[in-house]
Design an enzyme around this catalytic site. Structure first.
Site, PDB file in Angstrom:
ATOM      1  N   HIS A 465       3.126 -39.989  38.838  1.00 45.20           N
ATOM      2  CA  HIS A 465       2.989 -40.267  37.402  1.00 45.20           C
ATOM      3  C   HIS A 465       1.786 -39.549  36.800  1.00 45.20           C
ATOM      4  O   HIS A 465       0.825 -40.165  36.362  1.00 45.20           O
ATOM      5  CB  HIS A 465       2.917 -41.777  37.149  1.00 45.20           C
ATOM      6  CG  HIS A 465       4.241 -42.456  37.316  1.00 45.20           C
ATOM      7  ND1 HIS A 465       4.578 -43.173  38.430  1.00 45.20           N
ATOM      8  CD2 HIS A 465       5.333 -42.502  36.492  1.00 45.20           C
ATOM      9  CE1 HIS A 465       5.816 -43.649  38.293  1.00 45.20           C
ATOM     10  NE2 HIS A 465       6.293 -43.259  37.127  1.00 45.20           N
ATOM     11  N   THR A 468       2.451 -33.716  34.888  1.00 42.12           N
ATOM     12  CA  THR A 468       3.584 -32.859  35.262  1.00 42.12           C
ATOM     13  C   THR A 468       4.893 -33.639  35.107  1.00 42.12           C
ATOM     14  O   THR A 468       5.899 -33.096  34.637  1.00 42.12           O
ATOM     15  CB  THR A 468       3.428 -32.358  36.710  1.00 42.12           C
ATOM     16  OG1 THR A 468       2.140 -31.753  36.835  1.00 42.12           O
ATOM     17  CG2 THR A 468       4.503 -31.347  37.054  1.00 42.12           C
ATOM     18  N   GLN A 681      15.989 -42.398  48.963  1.00 42.02           N
ATOM     19  CA  GLN A 681      16.616 -41.587  47.911  1.00 42.02           C
ATOM     20  C   GLN A 681      18.099 -41.930  47.770  1.00 42.02           C
ATOM     21  O   GLN A 681      18.614 -42.005  46.659  1.00 42.02           O
ATOM     22  CB  GLN A 681      16.425 -40.088  48.206  1.00 42.02           C
ATOM     23  CG  GLN A 681      15.035 -39.580  47.875  1.00 42.02           C
ATOM     24  CD  GLN A 681      14.725 -39.695  46.387  1.00 42.02           C
ATOM     25  OE1 GLN A 681      15.459 -39.225  45.541  1.00 42.02           O
ATOM     26  NE2 GLN A 681      13.607 -40.353  46.063  1.00 42.02           N
TER      27      GLN A 681
END
Ligand code: 5GP
Ligand code: MN
Length: 732
Positions: A465, A468, A681
């Protein structure tokens, strides 16, 4: 009405000496509140209350003697009477409020009592607080009492026979219509059990049993019933019996839904309404009388929905009515949009993600103090304060940004080229492309300063966070804004709002999740009551930073109304990035936009009205920023892997700190020693990403994103099948 006045008794309690006066509270339904001050002499205390009344917008009158007080009261019926009880030499405050005082006409009427005393304090705010507390504390209870009275008055007037029994079927109440129809007097029935009242032989023998079974289940029974009048005549009646659940024998409107509450039936009552007339016309009438009761409360849409279903149930065959029962059960839960996880057998990654991202204050532990660094927000960093316009952007940076229009744009190149200040540069380019300065009528220098201030308030020490990520979300937002469907539905002001929201949406993110901040009792969690803590902070800080200094105030040059609209849209979008509302936003989008659009396209009708309604534009904007915010899994594989590494590292750091500080570990799977990144993921994509991007793709047409998503998912699956936990396979 006088019988519903509420009286706050007070006594000459000398507990705290003499510095008291009492308040007696008589609320009425009318606003503004009328306040009567009974003070022998005006002094700072009476002035304090006068000012407080003014501030609170109450009407205030002042009486100096008991006589004038009573006169004044009988004229205006004040909601609140405050009697000075400090100086007994002027008048006897207690006597004024004693019910036996003959000429004190109001007192005998008032018997619901409680005590409220106010210690002498002439401070206007203290008086003001006291008045507000009185209004908001007692007036609510008073409304309920009043509603109860109104309902009983309605019962008294109703032409339907109505009988109320306790749970064990002892008759508590019958209305005059009941007396008239059945030929009994109230006194003959009250306190008797229903079975003691003679029954008609004309009913089927098992009817009572059927009714009781139904009621015991908490369900309403309705049907034809033969009753026996006192004179022995049988009459056929259309009867409805409704179990009423509530504390202390509260009685609610007769069609209250109460299935599945057996365990809470203490103190419940049954309401029977019957009518002697034929079942046709009278049942209609009964509905209208119910509707009158309903119209006394403000109906929320969900109440309307439930009522519609209730009404439909009445005329539905059993299987449909039962199915609707289940529908009602679901509708009554508050978390309408969150899928329910089977707790135990579910994959731990999904469980942790859901626990970590979808809850905030729920897992809070008390007693742990975690104070975030209370540093001041960053101002313009001096080394960046030198003027710089788009033309001054160093060629290397400009070159890096050339492919900005492509989805495959590499933000990490820009991060490196700008020494971790990609947001300012990409912001300048994208805002200029969308004509934001022209729209806001602001100089480019202001925009530049603004971007720099915002970027300076992202933490470069966060692995995920940081600015970018903000630049990445801004990039995705701009990309989505160029899609045909999105352009059709949004106005220029929506586009500007979306770009601003993307830029600020994670500003000052501490690199910890909402759950963590709540568990840790952080200042932010306390400030925002454990609710949408981070998102509230991002939005609030963004506006503070922007408006605190003209130099970076990009809103300074637009009209107030335009500012209000823009501000509202930005706040709504930033708050929409909160993950506890993920499924709500996605579901609303699908139901209000995707489904109607699909239906229209089959008929080839116009889609414009669906796309551009204000409510739907809000849904599009929320979906847009949400998809931009978590679009990492739809980026080219290399970028996707880098993002996965960064978010995992940030979560690991949080787990490390939770362990160090003895805080609850919010997402135990994100332990750097044991975590399988591919598994995490896969869970993230399965749970949050797939459905959302299917819906967004159906709307905005994003084949390249879906291709990447598919590809990336297969990549993580491949690693997981090889039982690898790392971001990449080990070198051969
Ligand atoms: P944000 O805080 O960025 O506004 O909201 C996005 C949320 O989704 C964040 O809480 C972030 O932790 C989470 N998130 C984003 N990308 C990923 C990812 O690739 N994997 C997991 N597990 N969480 C992610
Ligand atoms: Mn974000």
């Amino acid at each position: 009405s006088v019988d519903s006045l509420l009286y706050a008794k007070f006594s000459a309690n000398t507990y705290f000496g003499n510095h008291f006066f009492g308040a007696k509270v008589l609320f009425s339904i009318f606003s503004p509140l009328q306040v009567l001050l009974v003070f022998a002499k005006e002094d700072s205390q009476s002035n304090g209350f006068c000012w407080a009344c003014e501030k609170a917008n109450y009407r205030c009158s002042l009486a100096h003697t008991p006589e004038s007080a009573l006169e004044c009261f009988s004229e205006k019926h004040h909601d609140l009477v405050i009697v000075d009880h400090r100086h007994s030499r002027h008048f006897d405050a207690e006597a004024l409020c004693r019910p036996d005082r003959e000429e004190a006409s109001v007192m005998p009427l008032i018997n619901a009592g409680f005590n409220r005393r106010y210690v002498e304090n002439a401070n206007m705010m203290a008086c003001y607080n006291e008045l507000l507390q009185l209004e908001h504390g007692e007036v609510r209870a008073q409304f309920k009492l009043r509603a109860c009275n109104a309902i009983f008055t309605a019962l008294e007037q109703s032409q339907d026979a109505i009988e109320i029994t306790s749970e064990d079927q002892v008759i508590q109440y019958v209305n005059p219509a009941y007396e008239a129809i059945m030929g009994y007097q109230q006194g003959e029935l009250l306190g008797k059990e229903i079975i003691e009242v003679p029954k008609s032989e004309k009913n089927k023998p098992d009817l009572l049993e059927t009714i009781n079974t139904c009621i015991r289940k908490g369900k309403e029974w309705q049907g034809i019933y033969y009753a026996k009048k006192k004179n022995g005549d049988n009459i056929q009646q259309n009867v409805k019996i409704t179990p009423v659940i509530g504390q202390g024998g509260c009685f609610s409107s007769p069609d209250i839904q109460s299935s599945k509450h057996k365990d809470r039936r203490k103190g419940s009552l049954d309401v029977r309404s019957t009518t002697s007339r034929g079942s046709d016309g009278s049942s209609q009438r009964r509905h209208s009388s119910m509707a009158r009761i309903h119209s006394m409360t403000i109906e929320a849409p969900i109440t309307k929905v439930i009522n519609i279903i209730n009404a439909a149930q009445e005329s539905s065959p059993m299987p449909v009515a039962e199915a609707l029962d289940r529908v009602l059960e679901i509708l009554r839960t508050t978390e309408l949009y969150s899928p329910q996880l089977g707790t135990k057998d579910e994959d731990p990654h999904t469980n942790d993600l859901v626990g970590g991202l979808m809850t905030d204050g729920l897992r809070r532990l008390s007693g742990n103090e975690y104070i975030l660094s209370t540093k001041q927000p960053h101002h313009l960093p001096s080394h960046l304060a030198t003027p710089l316009s788009l033309n001054d952007i160093p060629p290397r940076i400009a070159q890096t940004m050339e492919t900005e229009g492509s989805w495959d744009f590499d933000i990490f190149n820009l991060e490196a080229a700008t020494m971790k200040r990609p947001l300012t540069y990409l912001g300048l380019k994208i805002f200029s492309k969308f004509g934001v300065c022209e729209f806001l009528n602001c100089p480019e220098a202001t925009l530049r300063s603004w971007l720099q201030v915002i970027e300076a308030n992202y933490h470069s020490s966060n692995s995920y966070h940081n600015s970018t990520h903000a630049a990445d979300v801004l990039h995705a937002t701009a990309y989505f804004l160029c899609k045909e469907r999105v352009k059709q539905s949004l106005d220029p002001i929506d586009e500007v709002a979306a770009l601003i929201a993307a830029t600020v949406h994670d500003v000052d993110h501490p690199g910890r999740t909402n759950s963590f901040l709540c568990n840790a009792g952080s200042e932010l969690a306390i400030l925002y009551n454990d609710t949408a803590v981070l998102e509230s902070h991002h939005a609030a800080l963004a506006f503070q930073l922007t408006t605190r200094d003209d130099k970076c105030n990009i809103f300074k040059y637009i009209e107030r109304n335009e500012y209000r609209t823009l501000r509202q849209a930005v706040i709504d979008m930033v708050l929409a990035t909160e993950m506890t509302k993920h499924f709500e936003h996605v579901n609303k989008f699908v139901n209000s936009i995707n489904k109607p659009l699909a239906a229209l396209e089959e008929n080839g009708e116009s889609v414009k009205s669906i796309l551009t309604s204000p409510e739907n534009r809000i849904l599009v904007k929320r979906m847009l920023i949400k998809c931009a915010d978590i679009s990492n899994p739809c980026r080219p594989l290399e970028l996707c892997i880098e993002w996965a590494g960064r978010i995992s590292e940030e979560y690991f750091a949080q787990t490390d700190e939770e362990k160090r500080q003895g805080l609850p570990v919010v997402m135990p799977v994100f332990d750097r020693h044991t975590c399988s990144i591919p598994k995490s993921q896969i869970s993230f994509i399965d749970y949050f990403i797939t459905d959302m991007f299917d819906a967004w793709d159906a709307f905005a047409d994003l084949p390249n994103l879906m291709q990447h998503l598919d590809n990336n998912f297969k990549y993580w699956k491949g690693l997981d099948e090889r039982k690898l936990h790392s971001l990449r396979p080990p070198p051969e």
